[in-house]
Design an enzyme around this catalytic site. Structure first.
Site, PDB file in Angstrom:
ATOM      1  N   HIS A  77       0.783  -1.092   0.038  1.00 34.31           N
ATOM      2  CA  HIS A  77       0.126  -0.565   0.136  1.00 34.31           C
ATOM      3  C   HIS A  77       1.216   1.358  -0.070  1.00 34.31           C
ATOM      4  CE1 HIS A  77      -3.948  -1.886   1.004  1.00 34.31           C
ATOM      5  NE2 HIS A  77      -2.894  -3.241   1.255  1.00 34.31           N
ATOM      6  N   ASN A 150     -10.723  -2.744   2.407  1.00 37.49           N
ATOM      7  CA  ASN A 150     -10.044  -2.905   1.041  1.00 37.49           C
ATOM      8  C   ASN A 150     -11.534  -2.666   0.273  1.00 37.49           C
ATOM      9  OD1 ASN A 150      -7.419  -3.297   1.383  1.00 37.49           O
ATOM     10  ND2 ASN A 150      -7.367  -5.382   1.005  1.00 37.49           N
ATOM     11  N   HIS A 341      -3.811   0.734  11.697  1.00 36.39           N
ATOM     12  CA  HIS A 341      -3.353  -0.572  12.286  1.00 36.39           C
ATOM     13  C   HIS A 341      -4.907  -0.788  13.182  1.00 36.39           C
ATOM     14  CE1 HIS A 341      -1.727  -3.537  14.991  1.00 36.39           C
ATOM     15  NE2 HIS A 341      -1.061  -3.030  15.798  1.00 36.39           N
TER      16      HIS A 341
END
Ligand code: HDD
Length: 721
Positions: A77, A150, A341
């Site tokens: 990413h 995603n 995270h």
């Protein structure tokens, strides 16, 4: 009570960032020590032609800082673009979760969202065929909650221990670092061909979802099953979704490859410009909720990240909306330094035992330590919560906080016992007390062994053109594979998804499918080839899930769409002005493209300005094309191969094309002309023609643009473009 009034783009996070902002206008230049600089262009030397002096602290400071400007890019990413905004829940979700930001419809929670591609480097193209990251940081009143998702609801692998292998396989090959930002190469397909668990994700990645028209026009998914926990301690399983209000739209693969050359920043630019123009991206937040006792009700395992819960079985309830209304001020400080995270959760949200999620909980802090340089990355302005931090963690590189007092341990009496621990009733995070009673095993649940039923469901749920795009994508990708055995294994796996899919891909690759190979399962360690660990063939409980097809998306708006208007000297100004104004009314943007930049003389001898020239842009950067009338203008366009190509290419990418008056004569001189008057209904789909640029004509054009593309045109033929 609202945490902030949002109008004016100020929210609590924006206020928090304010003291860190630096604005130089009207100020003297200084060194990093605050000393004013009187010459920033000449180093200190011994005489005009002599050597530079080591004592030149201004030179040394400037060059040293420059030498250290780069930090490691994200290991995955790496390429991304981000925006600020806010989230607001529609009504209290107290029944399911005590998370505070999901209680009060009047509260706006600041968010920072980073979209990304996965495989490419920081400078790679936006239009790679790839999964898109969709990471949202909610700055809630109870601390930060990161939803690191995603634009596809499943993943390639079921266990985090395989992640380094997956990423090594997809990244450029290690001996020559080729290809950049592409899956179409040996190592990726080698890995996939040996990993049948990837087949569902492969269907998504080979579909048009992997080449979005805009980051504003794609769905987002939390992927894993998470938990909600309410005030009473009752837990529900939950899947998170983001639904774009502009619908889910994609470009054509040929177009994606060309955009990669014409404007590799296409998505980044689109997001930035949309926000600058006030077309704030909006996404509704959806949840699929499963009561705890229904954990084993489905024919798939809720802990398996290669499975969806079809919306047709558990509907997605839209519980709130996110609006992105401010661009970052500084790419590096915000977009590059933001650290997401999945382990950043707040009371009311908790994890499940999905083995992919469990591994992620380790990986993300670990990666920030190397990427951002130490344990204090939470103090970087974009990462810090909007609530104060109090604990006994101390020191480390680049510590900003000045902790006062002499106690930095717990329990203490020197600091009056502070900071206190919070009971659950005081908002202290308390993990959901799930009961787990089992032997330690290095293995995988047999409930994870069905690799094909949802891949089948996805393929079967696609419209005809979407299926064709998947077939062509696989032909392209596997066509670039140089090792025949990999292609054969892939055809073997595809035959477990759909025999026609396998046959058509095989035909494109010249692979003989009389004997497709049985799926090889190298993923389950020593047990892999035993009978009990072979893939299980199952039937999904439904044959077709309309929610999986982009053909069924929203098609009722042209907001923020870009329409090319081809103009040359002698153009009908009135038509241009009317079409432009009515498109603007519909919140779309007409861009005037001339044979050159600057003034264009109209048929009534006035001047209009070309926004761009044919040299500096291309049809692939637009959603539709309009050709106004005007004799001289049309003759000029006919004589200009770039103008003819512009329209041919737009036609081949199935875009709406409108022309009026003499503009139709121009179309006749292009490939589109061979279709006009054709009795094939598909060939003329999306062509809007009229003598006059009247409102009916413009409305028809608007309706056509709202359809996005006329993919059925592909049924007839493919145009050279
Ligand atoms: Fe990951 C970044 C999404 C599996 C390890 N991941 C990263 C980002 C997104 C995702 C959106 C970019 C965040 C940003 O914009 O900064 N990752 C996912 C999803 C996954 C997933 C949806 C599966 C459902 N990831 C996954 C696994 C591992 C990682 C299994 C490791 C075991 N991911 C990382 C990372 C990254 C990352 C190496 C790179 C940069 C970063 O974390 O901050 O730790």
């Amino acid at each position: 009570m609202a945490t902030q009034d949002f109008p004016g783009n100020i929210n609590k996070k924006q206020e928090d960032l304010e003291p860190n902002k630096e604005e130089s206008s009207g100020e003297f230049m200084t060194t990093n020590q605050g000393v004013k600089v009187n010459d920033d262009t000449n180093s200190l030397k011994v005489g005009d032609r002599g050597p530079s002096l080591l004592e030149d602290f201004i030179l040394r400071e400037k060059i040293t800082h420059f030498d250290h400007e780069r930090i490691p890019e994200r290991v995955v990413h790496a390429r991304g673009a981000a925006a600020h905004g806010y989230f607001q829940v529609y009504e209290s979700m107290a029944k399911y979760t005590k998370a505070k930001f999901l209680q009060d419809p009047n509260v706006q929670t600041p968010v920072f969202v980073r979209f990304s591609t996965v495989a490419g480097s920081r400078g790679s193209t936006d239009l790679a065929r790839d999964v898109r990251g969709f990471a949202v940081k909610f700055y809630t009143e109870e601390g930060n909650f990161d939803l690191v998702g995603n634009n596809m609801p499943v993943f390639f692998i079921q266990d985090a221990i395989k992640f380094p292998d997956l990423i090594h396989a997809v990244k450029p090959e290690p001996h020559n670092e080729i290809p950049q930002a592409a899956t179409a190469h040996d190592t990726f397909w080698d890995f996939i061909s040996l990993s049948p668990e990837s087949m569902h994700m492969i269907m998504w990645a080979m579909s048009d979802r992997a080449i979005p028209r805009s980051l504003r026009m794609m769905e987002g998914f939390g992927v894993h099953t998470f938990r909600f926990v309410n005030e009473e301690g009752v837990s529900y399983f939950v899947k998170f979704h983001w639904k774009p209000l502009l619908g889910v739209h994609s470009v054509a693969w040929d177009e994606a490859q060309k955009i990669s050359g014409k404007d590799p920043d296409f998505h980044r630019r689109d997001l930035f410009e949309a926000i600058e123009n006030g077309h704030f991206p909006e996404f509704e937040f959806g949840v699929q909720i499963v009561p705890k006792d229904d954990e084993h009700k489905y024919d798939f395992d809720l802990l398996d990240p290669t499975k969806i819960i079809p919306e047709e079985i558990v509907p997605v309830v839209r519980i709130g909306k996110m609006v992105l209304n401010k661009n970052p001020d500084n790419f590096f400080a915000e977009t590059e330094q933001v650290a997401f995270h999945p382990g950043h959760i707040v009371p009311g949200i908790d994890f499940t035992n999905d083995p992919l999620l469990q591994g992620r909980l380790f990986s993300y802090t670990d990666t920030q330590l190397i990427r951002l340089g130490g344990p204090n990355f939470h103090e970087i302005p974009i990462n810090r919560p909007v609530v104060p931090i109090h604990n006994n963690q101390r020191d480390g590189y680049m510590r900003q906080e000045i902790n006062v007092g002499k106690s930095s341990y717990h329990p203490n009496s020197t600091g009056g016992g502070c900071p206190f621990q919070a009971k659950m009733s005081e908002g202290g995070f308390t993990s959901y007390p799930e009961r787990v009673d089992a032997h330690k095993v290095r293995g995988r649940s047999k409930s994870f062994l069905d690799f094909f039923s949802q891949a089948k469901l996805f393929f079967n749920s696609q419209s005809e053109y979407e299926q064709q795009h998947i077939i062509r994508a696989l032909r392209f990708e596997l066509g670039k594979v140089t090792i025949p055995a990999i292609r054969e294994r892939m055809v073997g796996l595809l035959s477990h998804v759909n025999s026609r899919l396998a046959a058509e891909v095989a035909a494109g690759l010249g692979v003989d499918i009389d004997e497709p190979l049985a799926p090889v399962n190298h993923m389950f360690g020593a047990d892999a080839n035993t009978v009990e660990f072979q893939p299980v063939e199952k039937q999904a409980p439904i044959d077709n899930a309309p929610s999986l097809s982009m053909a069924n998306t929203i098609k009722n708006t042209i907001k923020s769409r870009k329409i090319a208007v081809l103009i040359a000297d002698g153009v009908d100004e009135a038509a241009v002005a009317k079409v432009k104004a009515e498109l603007a009314q519909a919140e779309a943007q007409a861009v005037l493209i001339g044979p050159r930049n600057g003034s264009i003389v109209t048929s009534t001898n006035t001047n209009i300005q070309a926004d761009m020239s044919l040299l500096t842009t291309a049809s692939v950067l637009f959603d539709a094309v309009y050709i106004p009338g005007g004799d001289e203008h049309v003759n000029a366009l006919i004589a200009d191969p770039d103008a003819v190509h512009f329209v041919n290419e737009a036609y081949s990418h199935c875009k709406p094309i409108a022309a009026n008056g003499e503009g139709i004569t121009f179309l006749q001189a292009t490939y589109v002309g061979t279709k006009l008057g054709s009795n094939s209904p598909e060939a003329t789909l999306g062509l809007v023609l009229s003598e006059n640029a009247n409102s009916t004509f413009i409305q028809q054009f608007i309706d056509a643009i709202a359809q996005h593309r006329f993919w059925d045109r592909e049924k007839r033929d493919k145009v050279p473009s």
